[in-house]
Enzyme design. Structure first.
Site, PDB file in Angstrom:
ATOM      1  N   CYS A   1      -5.576   4.344  -4.282  1.00 30.01           N
ATOM      2  CA  CYS A   1      -5.918   3.055  -3.699  1.00 30.01           C
ATOM      3  C   CYS A   1      -7.154   2.355  -4.263  1.00 30.01           C
ATOM      4  O   CYS A   1      -7.053   1.313  -4.910  1.00 30.01           O
ATOM      5  CB  CYS A   1      -6.108   3.321  -2.215  1.00 30.01           C
ATOM      6  SG  CYS A   1      -6.793   1.982  -1.340  1.00 30.01           S
TER       7      CYS A   1
ATOM      8  N   LYS B   1      -6.638  -5.345   3.285  1.00 31.20           N
ATOM      9  CA  LYS B   1      -7.489  -4.167   3.102  1.00 31.20           C
ATOM     10  C   LYS B   1      -8.364  -4.291   1.848  1.00 31.20           C
ATOM     11  O   LYS B   1      -7.857  -4.492   0.762  1.00 31.20           O
ATOM     12  CB  LYS B   1      -6.550  -2.969   3.003  1.00 31.20           C
ATOM     13  CG  LYS B   1      -7.109  -1.726   2.402  1.00 31.20           C
ATOM     14  CD  LYS B   1      -6.026  -0.667   2.408  1.00 31.20           C
ATOM     15  CE  LYS B   1      -6.377   0.468   1.485  1.00 31.20           C
ATOM     16  NZ  LYS B   1      -5.342   1.509   1.480  1.00 31.20           N
TER      17      LYS B   1
ATOM     18  N   HIS C   1     -11.346  -1.926   0.874  1.00 34.81           N
ATOM     19  CA  HIS C   1     -11.525  -0.562   0.371  1.00 34.81           C
ATOM     20  C   HIS C   1     -12.277  -0.473  -0.956  1.00 34.81           C
ATOM     21  O   HIS C   1     -11.976   0.371  -1.806  1.00 34.81           O
ATOM     22  CB  HIS C   1     -10.176   0.170   0.274  1.00 34.81           C
ATOM     23  CG  HIS C   1     -10.313   1.640   0.580  1.00 34.81           C
ATOM     24  ND1 HIS C   1      -9.250   2.481   0.790  1.00 34.81           N
ATOM     25  CD2 HIS C   1     -11.427   2.409   0.690  1.00 34.81           C
ATOM     26  CE1 HIS C   1      -9.680   3.696   1.034  1.00 34.81           C
ATOM     27  NE2 HIS C   1     -11.011   3.679   0.974  1.00 34.81           N
TER      28      HIS C   1
ATOM     29  N   ASP D   1       0.842  -1.193   0.000  1.00 35.79           N
ATOM     30  CA  ASP D   1       0.000   0.000   0.000  1.00 35.79           C
ATOM     31  C   ASP D   1       0.883   1.251   0.000  1.00 35.79           C
ATOM     32  O   ASP D   1       1.611   1.492   0.968  1.00 35.79           O
ATOM     33  CB  ASP D   1      -0.871  -0.043   1.269  1.00 35.79           C
ATOM     34  CG  ASP D   1      -2.101   0.818   1.142  1.00 35.79           C
ATOM     35  OD1 ASP D   1      -2.196   1.581   0.169  1.00 35.79           O
ATOM     36  OD2 ASP D   1      -2.970   0.724   2.020  1.00 35.79           O
ATOM     37  N   ASP D   2       0.861   2.023  -1.078  1.00 40.74           N
ATOM     38  CA  ASP D   2       1.673   3.252  -1.181  1.00 40.74           C
ATOM     39  C   ASP D   2       3.179   2.984  -1.198  1.00 40.74           C
ATOM     40  O   ASP D   2       3.964   3.831  -0.782  1.00 40.74           O
ATOM     41  CB  ASP D   2       1.393   4.225  -0.012  1.00 40.74           C
ATOM     42  CG  ASP D   2       0.070   4.955  -0.165  1.00 40.74           C
ATOM     43  OD1 ASP D   2      -0.719   4.585  -1.057  1.00 40.74           O
ATOM     44  OD2 ASP D   2      -0.169   5.903   0.607  1.00 40.74           O
TER      45      ASP D   2
ATOM     46  N   ASP E   1      -0.218  -0.606  -4.969  1.00 38.07           N
ATOM     47  CA  ASP E   1      -1.468  -0.060  -5.517  1.00 38.07           C
ATOM     48  C   ASP E   1      -1.267   1.290  -6.198  1.00 38.07           C
ATOM     49  O   ASP E   1      -2.096   1.721  -6.990  1.00 38.07           O
ATOM     50  CB  ASP E   1      -2.544   0.055  -4.428  1.00 38.07           C
ATOM     51  CG  ASP E   1      -2.165   1.018  -3.313  1.00 38.07           C
ATOM     52  OD1 ASP E   1      -0.960   1.316  -3.136  1.00 38.07           O
ATOM     53  OD2 ASP E   1      -3.076   1.483  -2.602  1.00 38.07           O
ATOM     54  N   ASN E   2      -0.162   1.976  -5.853  1.00 36.59           N
ATOM     55  CA  ASN E   2       0.175   3.263  -6.490  1.00 36.59           C
ATOM     56  C   ASN E   2       1.562   3.637  -6.005  1.00 36.59           C
ATOM     57  O   ASN E   2       2.167   2.910  -5.210  1.00 36.59           O
ATOM     58  CB  ASN E   2      -0.853   4.353  -6.141  1.00 36.59           C
ATOM     59  CG  ASN E   2      -1.200   4.432  -4.673  1.00 36.59           C
ATOM     60  OD1 ASN E   2      -2.298   4.103  -4.260  1.00 36.59           O
ATOM     61  ND2 ASN E   2      -0.240   4.836  -3.851  1.00 36.59           N
TER      62      ASN E   2
ATOM     63  N   LYS F   1       2.058   9.540  -5.385  1.00 37.76           N
ATOM     64  CA  LYS F   1       0.671   9.092  -5.226  1.00 37.76           C
ATOM     65  C   LYS F   1      -0.310  10.217  -5.572  1.00 37.76           C
ATOM     66  O   LYS F   1      -0.036  11.384  -5.282  1.00 37.76           O
ATOM     67  CB  LYS F   1       0.466   8.659  -3.777  1.00 37.76           C
ATOM     68  CG  LYS F   1      -0.929   8.189  -3.486  1.00 37.76           C
ATOM     69  CD  LYS F   1      -1.121   7.856  -2.029  1.00 37.76           C
ATOM     70  CE  LYS F   1      -2.552   7.365  -1.810  1.00 37.76           C
ATOM     71  NZ  LYS F   1      -2.814   7.014  -0.424  1.00 37.76           N
TER      72      LYS F   1
ATOM     73  N   HIS G   1       1.549   2.200   4.173  1.00 37.44           N
ATOM     74  CA  HIS G   1       0.650   3.372   4.152  1.00 37.44           C
ATOM     75  C   HIS G   1       0.659   4.055   5.520  1.00 37.44           C
ATOM     76  O   HIS G   1       0.837   3.397   6.535  1.00 37.44           O
ATOM     77  CB  HIS G   1      -0.757   2.885   3.802  1.00 37.44           C
ATOM     78  CG  HIS G   1      -1.713   3.973   3.422  1.00 37.44           C
ATOM     79  ND1 HIS G   1      -2.135   4.925   4.315  1.00 37.44           N
ATOM     80  CD2 HIS G   1      -2.336   4.246   2.251  1.00 37.44           C
ATOM     81  CE1 HIS G   1      -2.977   5.749   3.699  1.00 37.44           C
ATOM     82  NE2 HIS G   1      -3.116   5.358   2.440  1.00 37.44           N
TER      83      HIS G   1
END
Ligand SMILES: *[C@@H]1O[C@H](CO)[C@@H](O)[C@H](O)[C@H]1NC(C)=O
Ligand SMILES: *[C@@H]1O[C@H](CO)[C@@H](O)[C@H](O)[C@H]1NC(C)=O
Ligand SMILES: *[C@@H]1O[C@H](CO)[C@@H](O)[C@H](O)[C@H]1NC(C)=O
Ligand SMILES: *[C@@H]1O[C@H](CO)[C@@H](O)[C@H](O)[C@H]1NC(C)=O
Length: 518
Positions: free
Chosen positions: A74, A127, A129, A36-37, A306-307, A324, A248
């Site tokens: 995300c 996660k 989301h 994540d991130d 994810d990014n 991001k 993240h």
């Protein structure tokens, strides 16, 4: 001679590797790990300062994908993974706010539903989301046999609470610079959080789950993943989707991991780096469990993000531009590799062919023996990954917003229409002073002024850092990309942005963010 054999091999391959033959082989287990991130410069194979020995080893022994792309944020990337469609072709185009009744469209079967129909056991740990306002939008009602983790994003890693997004991020990052400032801000958040409800967010399947409270999310998720692996019947193909919440924000990690980086002066970078190392250890533990259970004999492991990294939240994308939430390369080009002991004909190499997040869905379907899907944007990249062939795609869409701004890549060229986002700089690896100054004095917006032209054109192959705008030098290329952009722009669908609703208040549901209000 070499050429002769290669041609012969290619011919034989075409004949032998028809779908029928692939179907005879037992469908492989698939482990799909999403960080994540995690930024371009936040992994050991791009930056030796980051300690990620397990990830490095898997990347080196597998296929390192150096042109793998995701959406700039995300929810849209997770949407792309699950549907194989560009988010701009679906109603869900933005990050979902906690009290917003937005969700993943249920018009088409999503990845776990397709794999389940092919006989897979399907599990998600981490996660989601992608919406939870109604039970029918939650993971165990969308094709997953089990779910362990968060409905939303940016939870506190230990307490698993989810307060208002912006205030939460602010208070957690301030506390890294000054504990006094952090305390003040936390008090401010407490006093002013009327209407910005804080709730817990942790589930095991449909049930609220308190037993993991206080446990660092990366450890909780790794332990559950290992439990699934240990209990799994090896004769059934396994699909294990592992969207971790690390690294993240909030930027926190048990001290044994940040201690490894005592030489790093920036506190946020020190802790962030520790988060990556904890994630690396989790992947190491999971890989060991896969070997112990004997699943590695027929398994594909994919690792991606994810990014891009968030330049003000400890992440870094150097030498790429932006971060991001932008369609610069720094926001969208993500560290990615594929690993397998048995399924890759060509291994231990770096692959520069383009792949987009929407491609994982059809790639997994192909190796699972599924029918080809025609209603999606993704294309299977199995030949490219496993044999080092050319990419199945010549172009992809970074994103197209409802207003029409966005970016497209065609061949080596990238066209950006409108402002690319709010982080336009080349951010250095975080150092305490510049971050503090930019974020809290100069505000979070950069002072890089872009040309007033609505179009930017880059040759990404020659200039991956996007430093030379070619829109004036190459008007014919600009025209060609723009023509294609207009066609793609006309295919976008109306976003569903319902806005916040009061019925979401976790106080109505035992203090947990819960379904039941849409
Ligand atoms: C969640 O579902 C899985 C698969 O059906 C099951 O093994 C597990 O025990 C369930 N967990 C809880 C807490 O009910
Ligand atoms: C990995 O396994 C070791 C040994 O069991 C354990 O101490 C460690 O906490 C685990 N790490 C993670 C991230 O789960
Ligand atoms: C994209 O479409 C929108 C309308 O949906 C339009 O306003 C905009 O001008 C278009 N942009 C381009 C570059 O075609
Ligand atoms: C931002 O503005 C300052 C002051 O004008 C300047 O020194 C600095 O180089 C600028 N930063 C960038 C990235 O352009």
């Amino acid at each position: 001679m070499d050429i002769f054999w290669e041609c012969l091999l290619a011919c034989v391959t075409v004949v032998v590797l028809t779908d029928q033959v692939l179907a005879v082989r037992k469908p492989p287990h698939i482990v799909f790990i999403v960080a994540d991130d995690l930024g371009w410069n936040d992994v050991g194979w791009h930056n030796p300062e980051i300690l990620s020995p397990n990830l490095n080893r898997l990347a080196r022994k597998g296929v390192t994908l150096e042109s793998a792309y995701a959406q700039p944020a995300c929810t849209p990337s997770r949407n792309a993974f699950m549907t194989g469609k560009y988010p701009y072709h679906t109603p869900l185009q933005d990050v979902i706010d906690p009290s917003e009744p937005a969700f993943l469209s249920d018009e088409l079967p999503i990845l776990p539903e397709r794999l389940k129909a092919l006989g897979y056991s399907t599990h998600i740990v981490g996660k989601w989301h992608l919406g939870f306002c109604n039970k029918k939008y939650t993971p165990t009602h969308r094709g997953f046999d089990s779910f362990f983790g968060f409905y939303m994003g940016s939870q506190c890693h230990y307490q698993h609470t989810k307060p208002d997004r912006i205030l939460r991020e602010l208070s957690s990052s301030v506390s890294l610079f000054s504990s006094i400032g952090g305390t003040l801000l936390r008090n401010f958040v407490r006093l002013h959080s009327v209407g910005h409800e804080t709730g817990r967010d942790f589930r095991f399947n449909d049930s609220i789950w308190r037993e993991t409270e206080g446990k660092y999310s990366t450890h909780a998720f790794a332990d559950r993943a290992i439990e699934i692996i240990q209990r799994h019947d090896p004769d059934t193909p396994l699909f294990l989707y592992l969207p971790f919440q690390a690294p993240h924000s909030p930027i926190t990690v048990p001290p044994q991991y940040s201690r490894l980086y005592n030489h790093i002066k920036s506190p946020i970078r020190r802790v962030y780096s520790g988060m990556v190392t904890a994630l690396d250890e989790a992947v190491g533990n999971i890989t060991s469990a896969l070997y112990e259970k004997g699943l590695m004999d027929n398994l594909l492991l994919v690792f991606t993000s994810d990014n891009g990294g968030h330049p003000y939240m400890g992440g870094n994308n150097i030498p790429l531009r932006g971060g991001k939430n932008t369609i610069w390369e720094g926001g969208t080009r993500v560290p990615t590799f594929v690993y397998s002991d048995t399924l890759l004909r060509k291994r231990r190499y770096t692959n520069n062919e383009i792949l987009h997040a929407v491609d994982w869905f059809p790639t997994f379907l192909e190796i699972a023996g599924g029918r080809r899907e025609f209603n999606i944007d993704g294309v299977s990249q199995w030949q490219m990954i496993s044999r080092g062939r050319f990419s199945s795609r010549h172009e992809f869409v970074y994103n197209i917003e409802p207003s029409g701004k966005g970016a497209v890549r065609i061949g080596n060229y990238k066209l950006i229409v409108g402002k690319p986002g709010r982080h336009n700089d080349w951010y250095p690896v975080p150092g305490m002073k510049p971050i503090k100054r930019k974020r809290f004095k100069g505000g979070r917006f950069d002072n890089v002024t872009l040309a007033s032209d609505p179009y930017l054109l880059f040759n990404i192959k020659d200039d991956p850092s996007e430093s030379r705008d070619l829109s004036r030098d190459k008007p014919e290329v600009l025209e060609a990309l723009l023509a294609r952009y207009r066609v793609l722009n006309a295919t976008k669908v109306e976003p569903h942005r319902p806005g916040r609703v009061a019925g979401a208040d976790p106080n109505l549901y035992d203090g947990f963010w819960s379904p039941g209000w849409c």
